[in-house]
Design an enzyme around this catalytic site. Structure first.
Site, short mmCIF file in Angstrom:
data_model
loop_
_atom_site.label_atom_id
_atom_site.label_comp_id
_atom_site.label_asym_id
_atom_site.label_seq_id
_atom_site.Cartn_x
_atom_site.Cartn_y
_atom_site.Cartn_z
N GLY A 15 1.09 -1.36 -0.10
CA GLY A 15 -0.10 -0.04 -0.10
C GLY A 15 0.81 1.23 -0.21
N ALA A 18 3.18 2.87 -5.13
CA ALA A 18 3.04 2.03 -6.22
C ALA A 18 2.00 1.09 -6.08
CB ALA A 18 4.52 1.05 -6.25
N GLU A 51 9.17 11.96 -3.86
CA GLU A 51 8.25 13.15 -3.73
C GLU A 51 8.54 14.06 -4.97
OE1 GLU A 51 7.40 13.56 0.79
OE2 GLU A 51 8.85 15.01 0.22
N LYS A 80 6.74 21.42 -10.32
CA LYS A 80 8.20 21.07 -10.68
C LYS A 80 8.33 21.76 -12.36
CE LYS A 80 11.37 17.40 -10.75
NZ LYS A 80 11.91 16.11 -10.44
N VAL A 194 0.76 -9.91 4.98
CA VAL A 194 0.76 -11.43 4.32
C VAL A 194 1.95 -12.42 5.03
CG1 VAL A 194 1.30 -12.58 2.22
CG2 VAL A 194 -0.10 -10.49 2.27
N THR A 357 12.89 9.56 -11.38
CA THR A 357 12.30 8.87 -12.36
C THR A 357 11.41 7.63 -11.86
OG1 THR A 357 14.41 7.54 -12.46
CG2 THR A 357 13.60 9.21 -14.25
C1 LIG Z 1 15.80 7.62 -1.07
C2 LIG Z 1 14.82 7.74 -1.94
C3 LIG Z 1 14.47 8.69 -2.70
C4 LIG Z 1 13.18 8.58 -3.53
N1 LIG Z 1 12.91 9.65 -4.31
C5 LIG Z 1 12.19 9.57 -5.50
C6 LIG Z 1 11.67 10.65 -6.13
O1 LIG Z 1 12.22 11.89 -5.78
N2 LIG Z 1 10.75 10.39 -7.32
C7 LIG Z 1 10.28 9.33 -7.46
O2 LIG Z 1 9.48 9.18 -8.46
N3 LIG Z 1 10.66 8.15 -6.70
C8 LIG Z 1 11.55 8.44 -5.91
N4 LIG Z 1 11.95 7.17 -4.77
C9 LIG Z 1 11.02 5.88 -5.16
C10 LIG Z 1 9.68 6.03 -4.56
O3 LIG Z 1 9.85 6.24 -3.05
C11 LIG Z 1 8.85 4.76 -4.63
O4 LIG Z 1 8.97 4.17 -6.08
C12 LIG Z 1 7.47 4.83 -4.27
O5 LIG Z 1 7.46 5.37 -3.15
C13 LIG Z 1 6.81 3.51 -4.37
O6 LIG Z 1 7.27 2.69 -3.20
P1 LIG Z 1 6.86 1.39 -3.12
O7 LIG Z 1 4.98 1.59 -3.03
O8 LIG Z 1 7.11 0.40 -4.11
O9 LIG Z 1 7.31 0.77 -1.75
P2 LIG Z 1 6.86 1.05 -0.18
O10 LIG Z 1 6.70 2.39 -0.07
O11 LIG Z 1 7.92 0.53 0.48
O12 LIG Z 1 5.65 0.18 0.00
C14 LIG Z 1 5.75 -1.10 0.51
C15 LIG Z 1 4.32 -1.68 0.94
O13 LIG Z 1 4.15 -2.86 1.14
C16 LIG Z 1 3.58 -3.51 2.11
N5 LIG Z 1 4.13 -4.68 2.65
C17 LIG Z 1 5.26 -5.05 2.95
N6 LIG Z 1 5.49 -6.45 3.40
C18 LIG Z 1 4.10 -6.57 3.48
C19 LIG Z 1 3.50 -7.94 3.79
N7 LIG Z 1 4.27 -8.75 4.30
N8 LIG Z 1 2.14 -8.07 3.84
C20 LIG Z 1 1.36 -7.16 3.37
N9 LIG Z 1 2.01 -5.81 2.96
C21 LIG Z 1 3.19 -5.66 3.18
C22 LIG Z 1 3.93 -2.11 3.06
O14 LIG Z 1 2.99 -2.26 4.32
C23 LIG Z 1 3.82 -1.19 2.37
O15 LIG Z 1 2.34 -0.82 2.13
C24 LIG Z 1 12.74 7.23 -3.81
C25 LIG Z 1 13.07 6.29 -3.06
C26 LIG Z 1 14.22 6.30 -2.40
C27 LIG Z 1 14.56 4.98 -1.58
#
Ligand SMILES: Cc1cc2nc3c(=O)[nH]c(=O)nc-3n(C[C@H](O)[C@H](O)[C@H](O)COP(=O)(O)OP(=O)(O)OC[C@H]3O[C@@H](n4cnc5c(N)ncnc54)[C@H](O)[C@@H]3O)c2cc1C
Length: 504
Positions: A15, A18, A51, A80, A194, A357
């Site tokens: 959640g 992505a 962000e 931006k 999960v 990106t």
């Molecule tokens: C330092 C840094 C800077 C960034 N800056 C940028 C930027 O400027 N621009 C940009 O476009 N992107 C940026 N990103 C990338 C961006 O943060 C991610 O692409 C975006 O937030 C998506 O993250 P995510 O949803 O894949 O993962 P997360 O935000 O980590 O979400 C993971 C989810 O999975 C769930 N989960 C995990 N394990 C389980 C389980 N066992 N059961 C159920 N649920 C589970 C968690 O509860 C959570 O809801 C950056 C990333 C980093 C690390």
């Protein structure tokens, strides 16, 4: 290969941004006969950063038909118009990666090509790299903290259809998509962890066991569990293409900084400032400045890096505010789609956010997935093509990021010396134009020829001929006119803070 797989029940795990981007988009484009269910853990926090965006985000928001006022307010969003790179060369240098030039009278490409051509002919007024920005309305607006909105003759604010993007609060963005798009449009939402993933004898996921005791069946699964890669690990699809041999940064420290002078600090651009072992992002949201140091742990310890970051911001300003440390490895899964499971978001891959990106890549892959799944079936052939496409996108981004390190003239620390040396083999091929995007391929590229041009110009590496031959060059009088008219164009646009305050 002819084998086709039917789809009826899609299960998304995660959640974060992505997960909710995937759920919102799939629910919007897929037929109602396909169920979409989303599970997020109450125990595992989202990554809490991400962000900055690239202009394609506007296509994503448009496809969901979200109201700008509503989402920008909910996500503390700001405009931006590009990225300013400070201290990447030496001392006080900076360069501007614009998202657009746009001129009311002249075609953008023609304008830029003409500048390059006149420069290559030795015209003195074009020799300074920064003279390009005299023709760049996005910089002119950004410098004065204006945004791409103007006041009409009736006094109301008008959109200017420019190629800008946004800054947004990562946590609030996911929550907005959940509450305003995904759930109201029919995504079933379960808050549970999960605990176990059950696969069949072919390695396809069949069922998830939740900590509540409930089981969830599905025929297609999306792994949005972030760096944990919960489902991809379960199906044993962990083959990894690492970029860590030449992109050395592997850590970030993020901290949320309160505004001191909101008029000047709420910049309608991302600022990227090079420090001793990496660089700092500063992203002005409506209510705070998202800030983070991206660095290489081979050259500086986490404590030293945090110290350097606090020094850079001003110790007093962030005393008592906790910083969030985030390790990462640059690279991506070789096959993010395997069997009936696809990884999207951080689970798929990540490179340092130098050009912000990640959300753009996520959006791109969600759109591709939606186009395939719309048929309620997919073939092995489509999976193979999808995976090839993912690899191409990451290769292109890697190259563009490496170019920043390869052209920097900084040699003041071991980090800059080493990263520059590792990237240097690229120098010749980039200068020769061998790996630059062309007009034919640009539709499939993340970075346009113009982005490459601005990067090369910013680092003082512009070849002496235009990257692509222009159709018709502006003459000197027209160039003069194009430059002189910038001010009156600029003055029509409203200050970003004035504009956003009417939303809040
Ligand atoms: C330092 C840094 C800077 C960034 N800056 C940028 C930027 O400027 N621009 C940009 O476009 N992107 C940026 N990103 C990338 C961006 O943060 C991610 O692409 C975006 O937030 C998506 O993250 P995510 O949803 O894949 O993962 P997360 O935000 O980590 O979400 C993971 C989810 O999975 C769930 N989960 C995990 N394990 C389980 C389980 N066992 N059961 C159920 N649920 C589970 C968690 O509860 C959570 O809801 C950056 C990333 C980093 C690390």
């Amino acid at each position: 290969v002819t084998e086709n797989h039917q789809i009826q029940n899609i299960v998304i795990v995660g959640g974060g941004s992505a997960g909710w981007m995937t759920a919102s988009s799939l629910r919007t484009v897929l037929p109602p006969s396909i169920n979409v269910l989303q599970i997020e853990s109450p125990r595992v926090a989202t990554v809490g950063v991400g962000e900055g965006t690239i202009p394609t985000i506007r296509t994503f928001l448009k496809s969901l038909q979200v109201d700008e006022r509503e989402w920008m307010t909910a996500c503390q969003a700001t405009f931006k118009m590009g990225v300013r790179f400070d201290n990447w060369c030496h001392g006080s240098d900076w360069w501007w990666h614009p998202f657009f030039f746009r001129h009311p009278k002249y075609d953008e490409k023609r304008l830029v090509d003409s500048w390059v051509l006149h420069r290559s002919r030795g015209m003195p007024q074009f020799q300074n790299a920064a003279s390009l920005y005299d023709y760049c309305i996005s910089w002119q607006l950004a410098e004065e903290r204006r945004c791409p909105r103007f006041r009409s003759s009736y006094g109301s604010f008008q959109d200017w259809d420019s190629d800008h993007s946004f800054h947004l609060d990562a946590a609030k963005f996911g929550a907005f998509l959940r509450d305003h798009i995904a759930v109201p449009r029919g995504v079933e939402h379960i808050v549970a962890h999960v605990d176990h993933v059950t696969c069949d004898e072919h390695g396809r996921i069949r069922q998830l066991l939740l900590d509540s005791g409930r089981t969830v069946d599905g025929d297609f699964f999306v792994d949005c569990s972030g760096f944990r890669r919960l489902l991809m690990n379960a199906v044993n699809e962990t083959a990894w293409t690492s970029f860590s041999n030449d992109l050395l940064c592997d850590r970030a420290i993020a901290i949320q900084v309160p505004y001191q002078d909101v008029w000047s600090e709420m910049r309608p651009f991302t600022r990227s400032t090079a420090l001793s072992c990496g660089w700092v992002w500063q992203i002005g949201l409506f209510d705070r400045i998202g800030t983070g140091y991206v660095y290489s742990s081979a050259f500086i310890s986490d404590d030293e890096a945090e110290n350097e970051l606090r020094q850079f911001i001003g110790r007093d300003r962030v005393s008592g505010i906790n910083a969030n440390r985030i390790p990462f490895e640059a690279g991506h899964l070789k096959n993010p789609w395997s069997g009936n499971c696809v990884a999207i978001g951080l689970s798929e891959g990540f490179v340092e956010p130098l050009e912000a990106t990640a959300l753009g890549v996520t959006q791109h892959h969600i759109a591709q997935l939606g186009r395939i799944l719309k048929q309620a079936t997919y073939s092995v052939d489509q999976v193979r093509q999808y995976n090839q496409g993912v690899r191409r996108v990451y290769d292109e981004i890697r190259l563009f990021l490496l170019a920043h390190y390869c052209f920097t003239s900084r040699t003041d620390t071991a980090f800059w010396k080493t990263s520059g040396a590792l990237a240097s083999p690229l120098t010749d091929s980039i200068r020769d134009g061998n790996i630059l995007p062309t007009a034919e391929t640009v539709g499939t590229q993340v970075f346009s020829p113009q982005s490459w041009l601005c990067l090369l110009n910013g680092f003082g590496q512009l070849p002496n001929a235009p990257l692509e031959q222009s159709r018709e060059t502006l003459n000197m009088a027209e160039m003069q006119q194009a430059r002189d008219s910038q001010q009156s164009v600029r003055d029509g646009f409203v200050r970003q803070l004035t504009y956003l305050r009417q939303y809040h």
